[in-house]
Design a protein around this motif. Structure first.
Motif, PDB file in Angstrom:
ATOM      1  N   ILE A  88      28.706  38.632  53.152  1.00 34.77           N
ATOM      2  CA  ILE A  88      30.213  38.718  53.239  1.00 34.77           C
ATOM      3  C   ILE A  88      30.346  36.862  53.419  1.00 34.77           C
ATOM      4  CG2 ILE A  88      31.121  40.923  53.327  1.00 34.77           C
ATOM      5  CD1 ILE A  88      30.925  40.699  56.451  1.00 34.77           C
ATOM      6  N   ALA A  89      29.868  36.336  54.581  1.00 33.22           N
ATOM      7  CA  ALA A  89      30.073  35.253  54.480  1.00 33.22           C
ATOM      8  C   ALA A  89      30.224  33.940  53.410  1.00 33.22           C
ATOM      9  CB  ALA A  89      28.958  34.384  55.743  1.00 33.22           C
ATOM     10  N   LEU A  90      29.755  34.466  52.293  1.00 35.54           N
ATOM     11  CA  LEU A  90      29.656  33.390  51.033  1.00 35.54           C
ATOM     12  C   LEU A  90      31.149  33.850  50.549  1.00 35.54           C
ATOM     13  CD1 LEU A  90      26.019  33.391  50.126  1.00 35.54           C
ATOM     14  CD2 LEU A  90      27.300  31.465  50.253  1.00 35.54           C
ATOM     15  N   ASP A  91      31.329  35.103  50.793  1.00 39.28           N
ATOM     16  CA  ASP A  91      32.558  36.253  49.808  1.00 39.28           C
ATOM     17  C   ASP A  91      34.088  35.478  50.541  1.00 39.28           C
ATOM     18  OD1 ASP A  91      32.141  37.832  47.613  1.00 39.28           O
ATOM     19  OD2 ASP A  91      31.495  39.306  49.594  1.00 39.28           O
ATOM     20  N   GLY A  92      33.833  35.577  52.116  1.00 40.01           N
ATOM     21  CA  GLY A  92      35.115  34.674  53.115  1.00 40.01           C
ATOM     22  C   GLY A  92      35.364  32.763  52.205  1.00 40.01           C
ATOM     23  N   ILE A  93      33.794  32.276  52.051  1.00 37.69           N
ATOM     24  CA  ILE A  93      34.229  31.120  51.160  1.00 37.69           C
ATOM     25  C   ILE A  93      34.053  30.944  49.602  1.00 37.69           C
ATOM     26  CG2 ILE A  93      33.269  28.371  51.204  1.00 37.69           C
ATOM     27  CD1 ILE A  93      30.977  30.086  53.606  1.00 37.69           C
ATOM     28  N   ALA A  94      34.148  31.138  49.178  1.00 37.47           N
ATOM     29  CA  ALA A  94      33.851  32.051  47.424  1.00 37.47           C
ATOM     30  C   ALA A  94      35.480  32.628  47.186  1.00 37.47           C
ATOM     31  CB  ALA A  94      32.846  31.999  47.216  1.00 37.47           C
ATOM     32  N   LEU A  95      35.883  33.627  48.194  1.00 41.91           N
ATOM     33  CA  LEU A  95      37.479  33.320  48.012  1.00 41.91           C
ATOM     34  C   LEU A  95      38.009  32.028  47.934  1.00 41.91           C
ATOM     35  CD1 LEU A  95      37.334  37.809  48.969  1.00 41.91           C
ATOM     36  CD2 LEU A  95      37.351  36.438  46.639  1.00 41.91           C
ATOM     37  N   VAL A  96      38.099  31.545  48.857  1.00 38.50           N
ATOM     38  CA  VAL A  96      39.253  30.424  49.250  1.00 38.50           C
ATOM     39  C   VAL A  96      38.946  29.322  47.784  1.00 38.50           C
ATOM     40  CG1 VAL A  96      39.888  28.921  50.785  1.00 38.50           C
ATOM     41  CG2 VAL A  96      39.490  30.955  51.231  1.00 38.50           C
ATOM     42  N   VAL A  97      37.576  29.058  48.019  1.00 36.17           N
ATOM     43  CA  VAL A  97      37.011  28.131  47.358  1.00 36.17           C
ATOM     44  C   VAL A  97      37.101  28.069  45.605  1.00 36.17           C
ATOM     45  CG1 VAL A  97      35.438  25.599  47.301  1.00 36.17           C
ATOM     46  CG2 VAL A  97      35.105  27.026  49.431  1.00 36.17           C
ATOM     47  N   MET A  98      36.244  29.066  45.462  1.00 32.76           N
ATOM     48  CA  MET A  98      36.638  29.308  44.154  1.00 32.76           C
ATOM     49  C   MET A  98      36.931  30.869  44.109  1.00 32.76           C
ATOM     50  SD  MET A  98      32.617  29.008  43.239  1.00 32.76           S
ATOM     51  CE  MET A  98      31.779  29.895  43.925  1.00 32.76           C
ATOM     52  N   PRO A  99      38.190  31.072  43.665  1.00 30.91           N
ATOM     53  CA  PRO A  99      38.896  32.278  43.498  1.00 30.91           C
ATOM     54  C   PRO A  99      38.488  32.764  41.742  1.00 30.91           C
ATOM     55  CG  PRO A  99      40.403  31.215  43.779  1.00 30.91           C
ATOM     56  CD  PRO A  99      38.983  30.194  43.804  1.00 30.91           C
ATOM     57  N   GLU A 100      38.225  31.970  41.489  1.00 31.78           N
ATOM     58  CA  GLU A 100      37.951  31.997  39.927  1.00 31.78           C
ATOM     59  C   GLU A 100      36.560  32.172  39.489  1.00 31.78           C
ATOM     60  OE1 GLU A 100      36.881  27.717  40.730  1.00 31.78           O
ATOM     61  OE2 GLU A 100      38.788  28.866  41.199  1.00 31.78           O
ATOM     62  N   LEU A 101      35.782  32.223  40.354  1.00 34.25           N
ATOM     63  CA  LEU A 101      34.586  33.253  40.379  1.00 34.25           C
ATOM     64  C   LEU A 101      34.610  34.876  40.566  1.00 34.25           C
ATOM     65  CD1 LEU A 101      31.205  32.924  40.167  1.00 34.25           C
ATOM     66  CD2 LEU A 101      31.671  33.218  42.548  1.00 34.25           C
ATOM     67  N   TYR A 102      36.035  35.425  40.774  1.00 37.49           N
ATOM     68  CA  TYR A 102      36.262  36.543  41.057  1.00 37.49           C
ATOM     69  C   TYR A 102      37.136  37.388  39.884  1.00 37.49           C
ATOM     70  CZ  TYR A 102      33.619  35.758  45.472  1.00 37.49           C
ATOM     71  OH  TYR A 102      32.372  35.758  46.719  1.00 37.49           O
ATOM     72  N   ALA A 103      38.076  36.406  39.208  1.00 40.87           N
ATOM     73  CA  ALA A 103      38.931  37.222  38.580  1.00 40.87           C
ATOM     74  C   ALA A 103      40.361  35.804  38.726  1.00 40.87           C
ATOM     75  CB  ALA A 103      39.879  37.262  39.852  1.00 40.87           C
ATOM     76  N   ALA A 104      40.265  36.303  37.332  1.00 40.05           N
ATOM     77  CA  ALA A 104      41.242  35.468  36.547  1.00 40.05           C
ATOM     78  C   ALA A 104      42.847  35.433  36.957  1.00 40.05           C
ATOM     79  CB  ALA A 104      41.270  35.741  34.884  1.00 40.05           C
ATOM     80  N   ASN A 105      43.113  36.950  37.663  1.00 44.83           N
ATOM     81  CA  ASN A 105      44.342  36.523  38.068  1.00 44.83           C
ATOM     82  C   ASN A 105      44.404  36.563  39.269  1.00 44.83           C
ATOM     83  OD1 ASN A 105      44.843  39.284  37.734  1.00 44.83           O
ATOM     84  ND2 ASN A 105      44.121  38.998  35.776  1.00 44.83           N
ATOM     85  N   THR A 106      45.656  37.056  40.020  1.00 45.80           N
ATOM     86  CA  THR A 106      46.114  36.977  41.625  1.00 45.80           C
ATOM     87  C   THR A 106      46.096  38.540  41.941  1.00 45.80           C
ATOM     88  OG1 THR A 106      47.425  35.392  42.326  1.00 45.80           O
ATOM     89  CG2 THR A 106      47.648  37.072  43.863  1.00 45.80           C
ATOM     90  N   GLU A 107      46.147  39.696  41.107  1.00 46.68           N
ATOM     91  CA  GLU A 107      46.196  41.135  41.114  1.00 46.68           C
ATOM     92  C   GLU A 107      44.567  41.336  41.055  1.00 46.68           C
ATOM     93  OE1 GLU A 107      47.105  45.281  38.541  1.00 46.68           O
ATOM     94  OE2 GLU A 107      49.021  43.195  38.409  1.00 46.68           O
ATOM     95  N   SER A 108      43.973  40.702  40.245  1.00 49.45           N
ATOM     96  CA  SER A 108      42.511  41.356  39.961  1.00 49.45           C
ATOM     97  C   SER A 108      41.633  40.598  41.313  1.00 49.45           C
ATOM     98  CB  SER A 108      41.828  40.722  38.935  1.00 49.45           C
ATOM     99  OG  SER A 108      41.967  41.242  37.628  1.00 49.45           O
ATOM    100  N   LEU A 109      42.399  39.910  41.868  1.00 48.80           N
ATOM    101  CA  LEU A 109      41.420  38.867  42.972  1.00 48.80           C
ATOM    102  C   LEU A 109      41.965  39.302  44.065  1.00 48.80           C
ATOM    103  CD1 LEU A 109      40.453  36.158  44.071  1.00 48.80           C
ATOM    104  CD2 LEU A 109      42.973  35.384  44.511  1.00 48.80           C
ATOM    105  N   ALA A 110      42.570  40.598  44.544  1.00 45.38           N
ATOM    106  CA  ALA A 110      43.315  40.908  45.170  1.00 45.38           C
ATOM    107  C   ALA A 110      41.871  42.666  44.995  1.00 45.38           C
ATOM    108  CB  ALA A 110      44.437  41.238  45.336  1.00 45.38           C
ATOM    109  N   SER A 111      42.246  43.362  43.784  1.00 41.68           N
ATOM    110  CA  SER A 111      41.475  44.236  43.652  1.00 41.68           C
ATOM    111  C   SER A 111      39.706  43.939  43.764  1.00 41.68           C
ATOM    112  CB  SER A 111      41.247  45.011  42.500  1.00 41.68           C
ATOM    113  OG  SER A 111      42.376  45.109  42.289  1.00 41.68           O
ATOM    114  N   SER A 112      39.102  42.314  43.512  1.00 48.20           N
ATOM    115  CA  SER A 112      37.853  41.798  43.842  1.00 48.20           C
ATOM    116  C   SER A 112      37.189  41.842  45.371  1.00 48.20           C
ATOM    117  CB  SER A 112      38.445  40.711  43.621  1.00 48.20           C
ATOM    118  OG  SER A 112      37.447  40.639  42.041  1.00 48.20           O
TER     119      SER A 112
END
Length: 137
Positions: A88-112
Motif C-alpha cells: 500500500i505504500a507503493l500504491d499510495g505513490i503510484a496512484l498519484v505518480v502513474m495512475p495509468e498503471l491502474y486505469a485508463a479513466n477516472t472511473e476505473s481509477l476510483a474502482s481500482s
C-alpha cells in the motif's frame, strides 16, 4: 539461529522476503486492476465477482510467502501486515505518480483504488486466519 530484526520477530532474510512478496503482489495487482477495469469488470454485478475472487486469489500468495520465508504459523498475521504495508505504500505513490498503471479513466481509477483497499484488508484478514499460536516448549 539468525539474529532477529529490531522490534520484529523476523530474521533479516524473512523480512526481505516478506517485503519483496508485498511489492510483487502489489505490481501484479496493479496490472490486474488495469486489465479488469479495461474489461469492464468494475461495473454492475461483475464487480462483486472481482471482490469475491480476490479472497481465494490472495491465499496462494500468502502460502508461498510462508514457504519461501520459512515463517512459523504464528508469524503469519504480522507478516501479512508487513507485506501489505509495503504494497500500500507503493500504491499510495503510484496512484498519484502513474495512475495509468491502474486505469485508463477516472472511473476505473476510483474502482481500482477501492479494490486495492479491499485487497489489503483481505491479505491481513487471511494472514490472521492463517496465524496459529505455537505451543510452548
Amino acid at each position: 539461529m539468525s539474529p532477529r530484526t529490531a522490534h520484529l520477530p523476523f530474521t533479516g532474510r524473512q523480512l526481505a522476503i516478506i517485503v519483496v512478496t508485498g511489492i510483487t503482489v502489489w505490481f501484479i495487482g496493479a496490472l490486474v486492476c488495469r486489465w479488469v477495469g479495461d474489461a469492464g469488470w468494475f461495473t454492475g454485478p461483475a464487480r462483486w465477482i472481482v471482490y469475491a475472487a480476490l479472497i481465494p486469489g490472495t491465499l496462494p500468495a500468502l502460502l508461498v510467502m510462508r514457504a519461501i520465508a520459512a515463517l512459523r504459523s504464528d508469524q503469519m498475521a504480522l507478516a501479512s501486515a508487513v507485506a501489505t504495508a509495503a504494497a500500500i505504500a507503493l500504491d499510495g505513490i503510484a496512484l498519484v505518480v502513474m495512475p495509468e498503471l491502474y486505469a485508463a479513466n477516472t472511473e476505473s481509477l476510483a474502482s481500482s483504488g477501492a479494490i486495492i483497499l479491499w485487497g489489503g484488508a483481505v491479505a491481513i484478514g487471511l494472514g490472521c486466519w492463517l496465524n496459529r499460536v505455537q505451543p510452548s516448549a
